[in-house]
Design an enzyme around this catalytic site. Sequence first.
Site, PDB file in Angstrom:
ATOM      1  N   GLN A 101       1.467  42.940 -52.307  1.00  0.00           N
ATOM      2  CA  GLN A 101       1.415  42.696 -50.867  1.00  0.00           C
ATOM      3  C   GLN A 101       1.144  44.001 -50.116  1.00  0.00           C
ATOM      4  OE1 GLN A 101       4.696  42.089 -47.941  1.00  0.00           O
ATOM      5  NE2 GLN A 101       3.966  39.972 -47.889  1.00  0.00           N
ATOM      6  N   GLU A 165       5.326  37.530 -39.534  1.00  0.00           N
ATOM      7  CA  GLU A 165       6.676  38.076 -39.348  1.00  0.00           C
ATOM      8  C   GLU A 165       6.759  39.180 -38.296  1.00  0.00           C
ATOM      9  OE1 GLU A 165       6.267  36.345 -42.024  1.00  0.00           O
ATOM     10  OE2 GLU A 165       8.227  35.554 -42.551  1.00  0.00           O
ATOM     11  N   TYR A 167       4.742  41.831 -38.037  1.00  0.00           N
ATOM     12  CA  TYR A 167       4.246  43.140 -38.469  1.00  0.00           C
ATOM     13  C   TYR A 167       2.879  43.421 -37.807  1.00  0.00           C
ATOM     14  CZ  TYR A 167       8.044  43.190 -41.870  1.00  0.00           C
ATOM     15  OH  TYR A 167       9.285  43.194 -42.452  1.00  0.00           O
ATOM     16  N   ARG A 215      -1.123  36.006 -45.425  1.00  0.00           N
ATOM     17  CA  ARG A 215       0.120  35.422 -44.882  1.00  0.00           C
ATOM     18  C   ARG A 215      -0.072  35.258 -43.388  1.00  0.00           C
ATOM     19  NH1 ARG A 215       5.791  36.459 -46.588  1.00  0.00           N
ATOM     20  NH2 ARG A 215       6.966  34.858 -45.473  1.00  0.00           N
ATOM     21  N   HIS A 253      10.508  38.924 -36.864  1.00  0.00           N
ATOM     22  CA  HIS A 253      11.863  39.403 -37.168  1.00  0.00           C
ATOM     23  C   HIS A 253      12.734  39.516 -35.915  1.00  0.00           C
ATOM     24  CE1 HIS A 253      11.177  39.734 -41.322  1.00  0.00           C
ATOM     25  NE2 HIS A 253      10.393  40.803 -41.288  1.00  0.00           N
ATOM     26  N   GLU A 254      12.102  39.717 -34.760  1.00  0.00           N
ATOM     27  CA  GLU A 254      12.918  39.850 -33.548  1.00  0.00           C
ATOM     28  C   GLU A 254      13.253  38.496 -32.924  1.00  0.00           C
ATOM     29  OE1 GLU A 254       9.497  42.016 -32.268  1.00  0.00           O
ATOM     30  OE2 GLU A 254       9.637  41.165 -30.262  1.00  0.00           O
ATOM     31  N   ALA A 311      11.022  32.771 -52.519  1.00  0.00           N
ATOM     32  CA  ALA A 311      11.281  34.171 -52.831  1.00  0.00           C
ATOM     33  C   ALA A 311      12.688  34.306 -53.416  1.00  0.00           C
ATOM     34  CB  ALA A 311      11.092  35.018 -51.593  1.00  0.00           C
ATOM     35  N   ARG A 312      13.697  34.165 -52.565  1.00  0.00           N
ATOM     36  CA  ARG A 312      15.074  34.359 -53.031  1.00  0.00           C
ATOM     37  C   ARG A 312      15.442  33.475 -54.218  1.00  0.00           C
ATOM     38  NH1 ARG A 312      18.006  33.329 -47.509  1.00  0.00           N
ATOM     39  NH2 ARG A 312      16.443  31.668 -47.572  1.00  0.00           N
ATOM     40  N   GLN A 340      23.550  37.569 -48.680  1.00  0.00           N
ATOM     41  CA  GLN A 340      24.592  38.594 -48.773  1.00  0.00           C
ATOM     42  C   GLN A 340      24.268  39.744 -49.723  1.00  0.00           C
ATOM     43  OE1 GLN A 340      28.623  37.048 -49.218  1.00  0.00           O
ATOM     44  NE2 GLN A 340      28.076  35.356 -47.895  1.00  0.00           N
ATOM     45  N   TRP A 575      24.602  37.511 -36.290  1.00  0.00           N
ATOM     46  CA  TRP A 575      24.066  37.172 -34.960  1.00  0.00           C
ATOM     47  C   TRP A 575      23.917  35.659 -34.803  1.00  0.00           C
ATOM     48  CZ3 TRP A 575      19.356  34.616 -34.486  1.00  0.00           C
ATOM     49  CH2 TRP A 575      18.507  34.633 -35.585  1.00  0.00           C
ATOM     50  N   GLU A 652      37.883  43.031 -48.514  1.00  0.00           N
ATOM     51  CA  GLU A 652      36.433  42.892 -48.697  1.00  0.00           C
ATOM     52  C   GLU A 652      36.095  41.868 -49.774  1.00  0.00           C
ATOM     53  OE1 GLU A 652      34.011  44.856 -47.005  1.00  0.00           O
ATOM     54  OE2 GLU A 652      35.606  45.727 -45.812  1.00  0.00           O
TER      55      GLU A 652
HETATM   56  P1  NAP Z   1      38.545  39.393 -42.477  1.00  0.00           P
HETATM   57  O1  NAP Z   1      37.069  39.305 -42.340  1.00  0.00           O
HETATM   58  O2  NAP Z   1      39.146  40.647 -42.910  1.00  0.00           O
HETATM   59  O3  NAP Z   1      39.143  38.964 -41.067  1.00  0.00           O
HETATM   60  C1  NAP Z   1      40.491  38.906 -40.840  1.00  0.00           C
HETATM   61  C2  NAP Z   1      40.764  38.767 -39.344  1.00  0.00           C
HETATM   62  O4  NAP Z   1      42.143  38.704 -39.145  1.00  0.00           O
HETATM   63  C3  NAP Z   1      40.240  39.914 -38.528  1.00  0.00           C
HETATM   64  O5  NAP Z   1      39.555  39.351 -37.404  1.00  0.00           O
HETATM   65  C4  NAP Z   1      41.479  40.701 -38.113  1.00  0.00           C
HETATM   66  O6  NAP Z   1      41.165  41.130 -36.831  1.00  0.00           O
HETATM   67  C5  NAP Z   1      42.592  39.674 -38.210  1.00  0.00           C
HETATM   68  N1  NAP Z   1      43.857  40.220 -38.719  1.00  0.00           N
HETATM   69  C6  NAP Z   1      44.056  41.005 -39.796  1.00  0.00           C
HETATM   70  N2  NAP Z   1      45.360  41.282 -39.947  1.00  0.00           N
HETATM   71  C7  NAP Z   1      46.010  40.652 -38.947  1.00  0.00           C
HETATM   72  C8  NAP Z   1      47.374  40.571 -38.576  1.00  0.00           C
HETATM   73  N3  NAP Z   1      48.321  41.170 -39.252  1.00  0.00           N
HETATM   74  N4  NAP Z   1      47.681  39.839 -37.486  1.00  0.00           N
HETATM   75  C9  NAP Z   1      46.725  39.213 -36.784  1.00  0.00           C
HETATM   76  N5  NAP Z   1      45.418  39.265 -37.094  1.00  0.00           N
HETATM   77  C10 NAP Z   1      45.068  39.982 -38.165  1.00  0.00           C
HETATM   78  O7  NAP Z   1      39.061  38.303 -43.486  1.00  0.00           O
HETATM   79  P2  NAP Z   1      38.778  36.759 -43.610  1.00  0.00           P
HETATM   80  O8  NAP Z   1      38.229  36.173 -42.368  1.00  0.00           O
HETATM   81  O9  NAP Z   1      40.037  36.213 -44.161  1.00  0.00           O
HETATM   82  O10 NAP Z   1      37.682  36.685 -44.723  1.00  0.00           O
HETATM   83  C11 NAP Z   1      37.999  37.068 -46.055  1.00  0.00           C
HETATM   84  C12 NAP Z   1      36.785  37.607 -46.749  1.00  0.00           C
HETATM   85  O11 NAP Z   1      35.819  36.596 -46.940  1.00  0.00           O
HETATM   86  C13 NAP Z   1      36.109  38.716 -45.949  1.00  0.00           C
HETATM   87  O12 NAP Z   1      35.691  39.732 -46.823  1.00  0.00           O
HETATM   88  C14 NAP Z   1      34.928  38.025 -45.336  1.00  0.00           C
HETATM   89  O13 NAP Z   1      33.855  38.901 -45.080  1.00  0.00           O
HETATM   90  C15 NAP Z   1      34.595  36.989 -46.406  1.00  0.00           C
HETATM   91  N6  NAP Z   1      33.927  35.844 -45.786  1.00  0.00           N
HETATM   92  C16 NAP Z   1      32.609  35.932 -45.529  1.00  0.00           C
HETATM   93  C17 NAP Z   1      31.957  34.888 -44.920  1.00  0.00           C
HETATM   94  C18 NAP Z   1      30.481  34.944 -44.654  1.00  0.00           C
HETATM   95  O14 NAP Z   1      29.923  34.054 -44.054  1.00  0.00           O
HETATM   96  N7  NAP Z   1      29.791  35.950 -45.093  1.00  0.00           N
HETATM   97  C19 NAP Z   1      32.647  33.760 -44.556  1.00  0.00           C
HETATM   98  C20 NAP Z   1      34.021  33.690 -44.829  1.00  0.00           C
HETATM   99  C21 NAP Z   1      34.652  34.755 -45.429  1.00  0.00           C
HETATM  100  P3  NAP Z   1      42.170  41.860 -35.853  1.00  0.00           P
HETATM  101  O15 NAP Z   1      43.172  42.543 -36.740  1.00  0.00           O
HETATM  102  O16 NAP Z   1      41.350  42.800 -35.053  1.00  0.00           O
HETATM  103  O17 NAP Z   1      42.727  40.767 -35.017  1.00  0.00           O
HETATM  104 FE1  SF4 Z   2      19.893  33.643 -52.440  1.00  0.00          FE
HETATM  105 FE2  SF4 Z   2      22.213  34.690 -51.609  1.00  0.00          FE
HETATM  106 FE3  SF4 Z   2      21.126  35.380 -53.942  1.00  0.00          FE
HETATM  107 FE4  SF4 Z   2      20.028  36.204 -51.677  1.00  0.00          FE
HETATM  108  S1  SF4 Z   2      22.038  36.741 -52.437  1.00  0.00           S
HETATM  109  S2  SF4 Z   2      18.971  35.374 -53.440  1.00  0.00           S
HETATM  110  S3  SF4 Z   2      20.321  34.423 -50.421  1.00  0.00           S
HETATM  111  S4  SF4 Z   2      21.904  33.385 -53.384  1.00  0.00           S
END
Ligand code: NAP
Ligand code: SF4
Length: 669
Positions: A101, A165, A167, A215, A253-254, A311-312, A340, A575, A652
Amino acid sequence: MSFDKLNSPVDLGFTVLKNRVIMGSMHTGLEEEKNGFSKLAAFYAARARGGVGLIITGGIAPDRFGRLAPNSAKMTNHSEVEEHRLITKAVHAEGGKICMQILHAGRYAHHPFALAPSSIQSPINRFAPWSMPFWIVTQTIRRFVRAAKLAQEAGYDGVEVMGSEGYLINQFLTSHTNNRRDEWGRSFDNSSRFATSIVSGIRQAVGRDFIIVYRLSMLDLIEKGQSWSEIELLAKRIEEAGATIINTGIGWHESRIPTIAQMVPRGAYSWVTKRLMGKMRIPLVATNRINTPELAEQLLQEGACDMVSMARPFLADPDFVRKAVSGLSHQINTCVACNQACLDFIFNRKTASCLVNPYACRETELKITPASIIRKIAIIGSGPAGCSAAITLAQRGHRVVLYEAQDKIGGQLNLAAGISGKHEFKETMRYFQVQLNVWNVDVRLSNEFRLIDAQGYDEIIVATGALPRAIDIAGIHHPMVINYRDILEGSVKPAKRVAILGAGGIGIDTAMFLLKGNAEQSVAEFTNQWGIDQAYENRGGLKSATPVENSAQVVYLLQRKPGKIGARLGKTTAWIHRLELKHAGVKIKTGIQYERIHDGGIDISLNGEVQTLAVDQIIVCAGQTSNNKLYNELLSLNIPIHCIGGAVTADELNAHRAIEEGTLLGLKL
Ligand code: NAP
Ligand code: SF4
């Protein structure tokens, strides 16, 4: 299901593609790594071995101005040709075909030398572009041609010209980015000549027997984007200029409309390619959110396209096509469109991989080899970490028993898969289940592991995951307080007025669940929600959006930290969540303190002022803690014990980390 159409050849006149599947272009980050091209060669070779009809590489710049980042790969001289030969040789040795590409980033270039038709800065780039003088425009066309010629020298079967996209080529085509008064602006004839000159120049330079994929941006999804009649006319001119295949590009992309995220329904953009079907002599390719061979076959059978590009899905499973055509489509590791470990990694300047396939882009490092000593291994917990470890160990010949306290595998993936817009995670659980069967893992459901069960095992792996974090606020034991598991598992019904404490990934997911439940959105609902005009009456394919509202439901989403919510979520999806919550009327409050929970709701303070949020239910989504009690107990035994996933640390924690840790441990024991 049979895949007769998908598996039928495409005769391009001078060459034949063995099936109708293209692996779409993806930047992996290996392009810029030391010795990255030998890793890329192994990456593409694995996909060629897996049977895909045509591979398209990640974008390679035709000159230094066109690079996306200062160190991005370019194709400008004979010494750069050499490393590309590693790729083409490896792919051809596997019986595959591959195009390079050519991508000029234009005003999306993240460096001070960005060029564009006009000096109009992109909202997603801190660098303003330089307006291209006339002679730079013609020079850039020649550099596209040079890159194609060098690609031919490197042994590629063709090139893809990146014209979508948002570009550079796309930037010439709309008044959004092109306000030139010279021969490269003002009219469609002028602005489209940049694209057609590139294609005709390449055709002249490379001769007849070389694939040129173009494309084409068929849906810009921006104000002042192209009209449908312009797109159709451009497609015809590109064909006349010598293109072999037209691929579909969706959205700049925007654009603030999701195009590939998980909440985009499968096949949501195939109608765009279908509009052009019957009007061209060369094959048309449909793209975006096609992730199963069943959907690909359906689109081909319906006449929505002549070929499909994914792709993915090829990051997730290099053997996608081979499995489909040999009756093993149920064994495909399906891309769940989470972004992710692919796009979000690239945005964080990390090499791409895949959440469901940690081997992706690490083909030279991670290999499944038979175990030197066969062991009997117990794994406790069948979430993503436990399942990945079990499958990897069984693939290596170990005897594996997987204990699960629930009556089904999947752990927290079950919670995610029940939320609107996250159904794809069901595919991961299907894949795990099939692989556990294929590799004869002894799965013991509804079976809580006790210390006494440890007898007879050579190794034990604890993958017991994480638990909701308990928090300490005055009134926290009030009966209206529950945690996210209660609501997502369905043991407690949502109330009409709810406050969610914590606005991380789980808090946001819980808000979406309250608003939309587990409903799967149709393509029509999706296009209406986001204002995508299938009738194509307006430029850019936009119309006014009708966001999904649930007026009966009041949701407060609370966070103590100031600033925006979801700051730790992936750049490519956070977003979208924020926009969806805003459209749905979720009341987001950040920078607050929790004061007290009482019969009337919850008191919070904001800037020193206390206010009461009148709610009937409070859902705690305040993070997680390790579920490591069993691990600590097992340490007293004289057996090697390992701990993976959320049971090690809940910080995390996500499915990517869990699957990677399970797989890596499985490769090690
Ligand atoms: P998180 O992302 O760490 O969020 C926890 C939330 O709780 C924060 O908003 C924090 O903000 C609050 N918090 C932490 N300690 C607290 C306390 N003692 N009292 C009150 N509030 C408190 O954890 P999570 O939402 O449980 O998610 C767990 C993991 O799964 C994370 O790593 C997340 O990234 C992942 N996950 C990802 C997705 C996705 O779509 N990518 C979806 C779901 C989960 P404040 O302390 O500022 O209030
Ligand atoms: Fe698909 Fe998620 Fe793997 Fe990316 S990380 S290729 S979106 S499953």
